[in-house]
Write a protein that holds these residues in place. Structure first.
Motif, PDB file in Angstrom:
ATOM      1  N   GLU A  59     -17.811  -6.645  32.367  1.00  0.00           N
ATOM      2  CA  GLU A  59     -16.645  -6.180  31.620  1.00  0.00           C
ATOM      3  C   GLU A  59     -15.514  -5.912  32.606  1.00  0.00           C
ATOM      4  O   GLU A  59     -15.248  -4.782  32.998  1.00  0.00           O
ATOM      5  CB  GLU A  59     -16.982  -4.927  30.816  1.00  0.00           C
ATOM      6  N   ILE A  60     -14.864  -6.990  33.019  1.00  0.00           N
ATOM      7  CA  ILE A  60     -13.776  -6.863  33.985  1.00  0.00           C
ATOM      8  C   ILE A  60     -12.473  -7.273  33.294  1.00  0.00           C
ATOM      9  O   ILE A  60     -12.473  -8.083  32.357  1.00  0.00           O
ATOM     10  CB  ILE A  60     -14.014  -7.749  35.217  1.00  0.00           C
ATOM     11  N   PRO A  61     -11.361  -6.707  33.699  1.00  0.00           N
ATOM     12  CA  PRO A  61     -10.080  -7.039  33.054  1.00  0.00           C
ATOM     13  C   PRO A  61      -9.772  -8.529  33.171  1.00  0.00           C
ATOM     14  O   PRO A  61      -9.975  -9.144  34.213  1.00  0.00           O
ATOM     15  CB  PRO A  61      -9.069  -6.197  33.833  1.00  0.00           C
ATOM     16  N   CYS A 100      -4.808 -10.852  29.678  1.00  0.00           N
ATOM     17  CA  CYS A 100      -4.557  -9.651  28.883  1.00  0.00           C
ATOM     18  C   CYS A 100      -3.527  -8.738  29.541  1.00  0.00           C
ATOM     19  O   CYS A 100      -3.881  -7.898  30.384  1.00  0.00           O
ATOM     20  CB  CYS A 100      -5.859  -8.885  28.678  1.00  0.00           C
ATOM     21  N   PRO A 101      -2.252  -8.844  29.183  1.00  0.00           N
ATOM     22  CA  PRO A 101      -1.254  -7.920  29.733  1.00  0.00           C
ATOM     23  C   PRO A 101      -1.347  -6.526  29.123  1.00  0.00           C
ATOM     24  O   PRO A 101      -0.973  -5.546  29.763  1.00  0.00           O
ATOM     25  CB  PRO A 101       0.077  -8.598  29.400  1.00  0.00           C
ATOM     26  N   THR A 102      -1.822  -6.427  27.873  1.00  0.00           N
ATOM     27  CA  THR A 102      -2.014  -5.137  27.205  1.00  0.00           C
ATOM     28  C   THR A 102      -3.332  -5.183  26.438  1.00  0.00           C
ATOM     29  O   THR A 102      -3.890  -6.264  26.201  1.00  0.00           O
ATOM     30  CB  THR A 102      -0.861  -4.812  26.225  1.00  0.00           C
ATOM     31  N   ASN A 103      -3.802  -4.027  26.035  1.00  0.00           N
ATOM     32  CA  ASN A 103      -5.060  -3.983  25.304  1.00  0.00           C
ATOM     33  C   ASN A 103      -4.854  -3.971  23.790  1.00  0.00           C
ATOM     34  O   ASN A 103      -3.751  -3.736  23.300  1.00  0.00           O
ATOM     35  CB  ASN A 103      -5.899  -2.772  25.730  1.00  0.00           C
ATOM     36  N   GLU A 104      -5.950  -4.271  23.086  1.00  0.00           N
ATOM     37  CA  GLU A 104      -6.003  -4.248  21.626  1.00  0.00           C
ATOM     38  C   GLU A 104      -4.892  -5.098  21.002  1.00  0.00           C
ATOM     39  O   GLU A 104      -4.155  -4.655  20.117  1.00  0.00           O
ATOM     40  CB  GLU A 104      -5.956  -2.800  21.118  1.00  0.00           C
ATOM     41  N   TYR A 105      -4.814  -6.342  21.473  1.00  0.00           N
ATOM     42  CA  TYR A 105      -3.800  -7.276  20.962  1.00  0.00           C
ATOM     43  C   TYR A 105      -4.305  -8.697  21.186  1.00  0.00           C
ATOM     44  O   TYR A 105      -5.136  -8.945  22.070  1.00  0.00           O
ATOM     45  CB  TYR A 105      -2.485  -7.071  21.718  1.00  0.00           C
ATOM     46  N   LYS A 131     -10.665  -2.277  27.364  1.00  0.00           N
ATOM     47  CA  LYS A 131     -10.726  -2.363  28.823  1.00  0.00           C
ATOM     48  C   LYS A 131     -10.114  -3.668  29.336  1.00  0.00           C
ATOM     49  O   LYS A 131     -10.415  -4.098  30.448  1.00  0.00           O
ATOM     50  CB  LYS A 131     -12.174  -2.242  29.285  1.00  0.00           C
ATOM     51  N   LEU A 132      -9.261  -4.288  28.515  1.00  0.00           N
ATOM     52  CA  LEU A 132      -8.603  -5.541  28.846  1.00  0.00           C
ATOM     53  C   LEU A 132      -9.593  -6.693  29.023  1.00  0.00           C
ATOM     54  O   LEU A 132      -9.299  -7.681  29.699  1.00  0.00           O
ATOM     55  CB  LEU A 132      -7.735  -5.407  30.108  1.00  0.00           C
ATOM     56  N   GLU A 133     -10.764  -6.578  28.402  1.00  0.00           N
ATOM     57  CA  GLU A 133     -11.704  -7.692  28.402  1.00  0.00           C
ATOM     58  C   GLU A 133     -11.287  -8.666  27.300  1.00  0.00           C
ATOM     59  O   GLU A 133     -10.835  -8.257  26.230  1.00  0.00           O
ATOM     60  CB  GLU A 133     -13.141  -7.206  28.189  1.00  0.00           C
ATOM     61  N   ALA A 134     -11.410  -9.961  27.580  1.00  0.00           N
ATOM     62  CA  ALA A 134     -10.920 -10.996  26.669  1.00  0.00           C
ATOM     63  C   ALA A 134     -12.064 -11.600  25.864  1.00  0.00           C
ATOM     64  O   ALA A 134     -13.080 -12.002  26.421  1.00  0.00           O
ATOM     65  CB  ALA A 134     -10.198 -12.091  27.435  1.00  0.00           C
TER      66      ALA A 134
END
Length: 229
Positions: A85-87, A91-96, A113-116
């Motif tokens: 679980e690494i960024p 993902c520039p922002t989370n939950e989007y 956590k900025l995981e895609a």
């Protein structure tokens, strides 16, 4: 019998950065150790080389060997995917939701956590509309914006996301990176910066200038910008 270096699972002929063993580089802080292995993962992206005393004697980043295989998995094997679980650089922002630069039929959802997590369009007739965060019917060829960051001509360059230039990408040697401008800003490729742009109708104050504002009006070809004097 002598063993050729070419038969080893890790090609040591390529140049990579190595570090000497130190008291704070044994993998303990990240939960990775030699664990009776002579080649193991020191982190989600780093391979460590160990001696029989389970001491870390050297290490290198997977991306220094192959940018397309930046993650360490299993017994110190570099791979293109990881369960860590690494960024994500997408993902520039989370939950989007954000578009995948290389495929207009794919998006990633960026978690807390900025995981895609990747999602695919219902069919090839759909593309992702970033503003509404929805799949919409593809109307023109320009609606499908894609860039291939693996090609040498794209490397180390910025690209505005043409369907919505509030987003822009950078093609790093390790892969694409997604960035976003502030509200009412778009990315200018020539200047390599975000600047004001009409993304919706309304009046917007010009920063640092009294009694002047940007007037964004809906014209025949979309939004236009006028200046109030």
């Amino acid at each position: 019998m002598a063993v050729s270096q070419d038969s080893l699972p890790i090609v040591i002929a390529r140049q990579r950065t190595t570090v000497n063993q130190s008291d704070d580089d044994d993998g303990g802080s990240t939960g990775y150790t030699c664990n009776k292995k002579r080649i193991a993962c020191g982190s989600c992206s780093k391979v460590i080389i160990c001696n029989h005393l389970e001491e870390n004697v050297a290490s290198y980043e997977c991306s220094s060997v192959d940018p397309l295989r930046p993650y360490c998995t299993g017994d110190g094997v570099c791979a293109s995917d990881t369960e860590c679980e690494i960024p994500s650089e997408l993902c520039p922002t989370n939950e989007y939701f954000y578009p995948v630069p290389s495929n207009c039929s794919e998006v990633v959802y960026c978690g807390d956590k900025l995981e895609a997590t990747k999602y695919v369009a219902p069919s090839s007739s759909y593309v992702f509309d970033f503003a509404s965060q929805k799949w919409v019917v593809r109307k023109t060829a320009a609606d499908c914006f894609q860039i291939n960051c693996a090609t040498s001509t794209m490397m180390n360059k910025f690209f505005a996301y043409k369907p919505n230039p509030q987003l822009y990408f950078y093609c790093a040697t390790s892969g694409p990176m997604t960035f976003t401008c502030k509200d009412n800003e778009v990315f200018n490729e020539a200047k390599r910066l975000c600047e004001f742009g009409c993304t919706k109708e309304g009046d917007f104050p010009i920063p640092g200038v009294d009694n002047r504002y940007y007037a964004c009006l809906l014209g025949p070809n979309g939004l236009v910008r006028n200046f109030d004097r």
